[in-house]
Scaffold this active site. Structure first.
Site, PDB file in Angstrom:
ATOM      1  N   LYS A 146      -0.699  17.116  53.157  1.00  0.00           N
ATOM      2  CA  LYS A 146      -0.240  17.393  51.785  1.00  0.00           C
ATOM      3  C   LYS A 146       1.217  17.812  51.792  1.00  0.00           C
ATOM      4  CE  LYS A 146      -4.227  19.555  49.565  1.00  0.00           C
ATOM      5  NZ  LYS A 146      -4.695  20.793  48.918  1.00  0.00           N
ATOM      6  N   GLY A 172       0.573  17.065  40.844  1.00  0.00           N
ATOM      7  CA  GLY A 172       0.159  15.863  40.116  1.00  0.00           C
ATOM      8  C   GLY A 172      -0.570  14.851  40.988  1.00  0.00           C
ATOM      9  N   GLY A 173      -1.201  15.325  42.062  1.00  0.00           N
ATOM     10  CA  GLY A 173      -1.977  14.427  42.920  1.00  0.00           C
ATOM     11  C   GLY A 173      -1.125  13.556  43.826  1.00  0.00           C
ATOM     12  N   HIS A 211     -13.846  20.479  42.587  1.00  0.00           N
ATOM     13  CA  HIS A 211     -12.632  21.217  42.232  1.00  0.00           C
ATOM     14  C   HIS A 211     -13.045  22.235  41.177  1.00  0.00           C
ATOM     15  CE1 HIS A 211      -8.227  21.446  40.957  1.00  0.00           C
ATOM     16  NE2 HIS A 211      -8.872  22.131  40.029  1.00  0.00           N
ATOM     17  N   ARG A 235       1.331  28.411  35.428  1.00  0.00           N
ATOM     18  CA  ARG A 235       1.637  27.940  34.069  1.00  0.00           C
ATOM     19  C   ARG A 235       0.323  27.798  33.310  1.00  0.00           C
ATOM     20  NH1 ARG A 235      -0.482  22.701  34.966  1.00  0.00           N
ATOM     21  NH2 ARG A 235      -0.005  21.958  37.044  1.00  0.00           N
TER      22      ARG A 235
END
Ligand code: ADP
Ligand code: ADP
Ligand code: MG
Length: 665
Positions: free
Chosen positions: A158, A164-165, A208, A292
């Site tokens: 990662k 955003g994937g 998730h 956020r």
């Protein structure tokens, strides 16, 4: 509380923030790019400031422009929405330097959580469970590969700065590791300007599950329960819900405590989300924290009865959290579906275009629509192609699912490819309905989610024809009303024509299927013959395309939207696009050349409808040309023989090119 705030965003989230500000009596300032001059968020705000050209990096991402707009309008605080500058340290600092309140966490918290690697180090110290993996500073390929080997495959590489994937690579075995690493680093560098990566154990069949947290500047922190966002495509959320199916009160409390721990560890203030990856046995690991408001926050609002934007504003203004942990309770079940301009059948390819018809379901206690667009607006390639978020609530999950299915069936969009039908399949899919959730659901359920295209039902053809006839009558009536002699037989609305039997044909096409419907005019109704069976139909059509029809004594409501030759039919919970085949179209002027039929405009050949050498009747459709996003049917000008086609399917043709060699003999 503030008197005036600026919203440094666009689309549905800007509209969402304006709604709450207005309710609280706070004035709002919108910012917009040249592409958004007529956008809904600009129309809703009290004031609006142009900040630059369409490209986000020249407008919505230019910190100085936004600060300047706030100063010029006297806004005391800035809400960043999500995406864009919402997790940008420099922006947060610039607000502070300008004496403007940033409606979000302190810059230190953004910094701490900005890197997935650094965040994991902090969480480790705070005792929050982590996805097993390597998040150290040593970025040499050999070290990373050794760590991956030790973790055991499959692993996930990662980008530490990812979002955003994007910037993720699943690796199946050690031999593939170095190639995947190189490609992941390339993508990370180009998308996030930072090629730092971490390696995690790839959790199999994970869910998730994320926890909404809130902190204030008085040292309080609470969690507002969980959201399940397991249904994803390309690591991006599609359907979200709260609470998570199967969640026990004990596990909820454990995850909530871990999330609050994470927030406290970074001195969190405002709304944040701690994302966990959960295994089927319920064990969970910290994945990342988003500092956020999250896209899917409405499901939390629906089950708690709270307005999270109001909480954000109160906390930013220095007030304490409105409620303590023990005062928070969850009620019922909420689902959110992200309605995107995209083509699920083509790998979810984003789509653009004008929203020719946009009719969302009615909002109320059970249905909420958060959107940034209205009918007539355009989905441009400049920004995220989200059309709306559809949120439903009911007392339990089964009832919420039923609400979602109904709301999706009522949601009518024409003009831009969209995922509404896909979302309906997804909601109805047995795996989803039974809450058999994990992040691989969409991939695994391909067969159910992408069924073979079905042929239109008789009702759909009839609705299409009836709408066409009613629209024609409407036009005739309008002409008659304008004419002095309204009793003239030329303006009669009943289909009467001199020297012609009151019967005629309508021809429509759906994909490869084409039907000719014979129409006879009766007093106040029509008789339509389709596939050898006649049905008496009547009804009314409003200017928005809502058709109330009666087909052989059976009532049916449908929507039929005309756009050029296209007819969008919404009936029985399905949306289909038909083409109107006008046998007279192009048969005169277009096909005038010596034995040939010409392209009326530049375009692409998308279908050849007759065999070479075939004898055809006058008006038979021969070829379909796609031009200016519309389909045009080239029909036989007279009875004759198709001698040959000059182009193949897929060919691009110039204006006036001869398409078909036709022998009128
Ligand atoms: P979440 O974890 O909340 O689902 P995502 O990463 O899916 O977050 O959503 C944030 C993304 O939304 C941004 O990366 C951006 O692509 C997109 N986005 C940003 N601003 C807007 C907006 N105003 N309207 C729609 N989408 C936006
Ligand atoms: P982003 O910043 O792009 O949101 P996340 O770290 O939140 O990145 O991961 C996005 C999605 O990728 C998750 O929701 C999950 O579906 C998948 N994912 C992330 N980490 C793992 C993992 N270790 N194993 C399996 N799937 C994962
Ligand atoms: Mg994430």
């Amino acid at each position: 509380m503030f008197d005036k705030i600026l919203i440094a965003n666009r689309g549905e989230i800007a509209c969402r923030v304006i709604k709450t500000a207005r309710r609280l009596g706070i004035r709002t300032v919108a910012v917009y790019s040249e592409a958004d001059a007529g956008a809904r968020h600009v129309r809703l705000a009290d004031e609006a400031v142009l900040i630059g050209p369409a490209a986000a990096r020249e407008s919505y991402l230019v910190i100085e422009r936004i600060i300047e707009a706030a100063q010029r309008t006297g806004a005391q605080a800035i809400h960043p929405g999500y995406g864009f500058l919402s997790e940008n340290e420099a922006f947060c600092e610039a607000c502070e330097a300008a004496g403007i309140v940033f409606i979000g966490p302190p810059v230190a918290a953004i910094r701490a959580m900005g890197s997935k690697s650094e965040a994991k180090k902090l969480m480790e110290q705070a005792g929050v469970p982590l996805t097993p993996g390597y998040h150290g500073d040593d970025q040499t390929p050999a070290t990373l590969q050794r760590e991956a080997d030790a973790i055991g495959y499959p692993v996930l590489i990662k980008a530490a700065a990812g979002g955003g994937g994007k910037g993720m690579r699943r690796v199946e075995c050690s031999a593939d590791f170095l190639d995947a690493l190189a490609s992941c680093k390339r993508e990370a560098a180009s998308s996030f300007g930072d090629d730092h990566v971490l390696v995690e154990k790839y959790i199999l069949r994970p869910r998730h599950i994320e926890i909404q947290v809130f902190g204030d500047s008085h040292g309080h922190a609470v969690y507002l329960f969980e959201r399940d966002c397991s249904v994803q495509r390309r690591h991006q959320k599609v359907l979200e819900e709260a609470p998570a199916p199967g969640m026990t009160p004990e596990r909820r409390a454990a995850m909530g405590r871990a999330a609050v721990e994470a927030a406290r560890a970074v001195g969190y203030v405002g709304a944040g989300t701690v994302e966990f990856i959960a295994q089927q046995d319920g064990s969970f690991y910290f994945m990342e924290m988003n500092t956020r408001l999250q896209v899917e926050h409405p499901v939390t609002e629906m089950i708690t009865g709270l307005d999270l934007v109001e909480w954000q504003l109160r906390v930013a203004a220095g007030e304490p959290l409105p409620l303590a942990q023990e005062q928070l309770a969850l009620n019922g079940h909420a689902l959110e579906a992200r309605i995107y301009a995209e083509d699920p059948g083509k790998g979810f390819l984003p789509a653009t275009g004008r929203l020719l018809h946009l009719a969302p379901p009615d909002e109320g206690l059970h249905v909420r629509v958060d959107t940034g667009v209205e009918e007539g607006d355009e989905i441009t390639p400049h920004y995220d192609p989200m059309i709306a978020k559809l949120i439903v609530w009911d007392v339990n999950r089964d009832r919420a699912l039923a609400r979602m299915l109904q709301a999706l069936a009522d949601y009518r969009v024409a003009g831009v490819a969209n995922n509404i039908e896909f979302l309906s399949r997804l909601t109805a899919c047995p795996a989803f309905a039974n809450a058999d959730l994990d992040t691989g659901l969409i991939e695994r359920e391909q067969a159910y989610l992408f069924p073979e295209a079905s042929a239109p039902e008789r009702d759909e053809w009839l609705a299409l024809a009836l709408a066409e006839l009613l629209r024609e009558q409407e036009r005739a009536a309008a002409t008659a009303a304008r004419s002095a002699d309204s009793s003239s037989p030329w303006h009669a609305r009943d289909g009467w024509r001199m020297n012609a039997a009151p019967a005629r044909s309508l021809i429509f096409r759906h994909g490869e299927a084409q039907k000719t419907l014979r129409v006879a005019t009766l007093p106040g109704a029509f008789e339509i013959t389709l596939d050898g069976v006649a049905t008496t139909v009547s009804g009314s059509l409003n200017p928005r395309g809502l058709l109330r029809g009666e087909f052989g004594g059976r009532r049916l409501a449908a929507t039929v939207v005309a756009a050029g030759e296209r007819r969008h039919v919404f009936a029985h919970g399905r949306a289909r696009v038909f083409a109107c085949v006008d046998p007279l179209f192009f048969s005169g002027e277009g096909g005038g050349a010596e034995g040939g039929l010409l392209a009326p405009m530049p375009g692409k050949v998308i279908a050849l409808l007759a065999a070479e050498g075939a004898r055809v009747d006058k008006g038979a459709p021969l070829l379909i040309l796609e031009a200016m996003k519309m389909e045009h049917t080239i029909a036989a000008p007279t009875a004759g023989t198709v001698k040959g086609f000059r182009f193949a399917v897929g060919d691009q043709v110039a204006d006036g090119a001869e398409l078909v060699e036709f022998d009128a003999a």
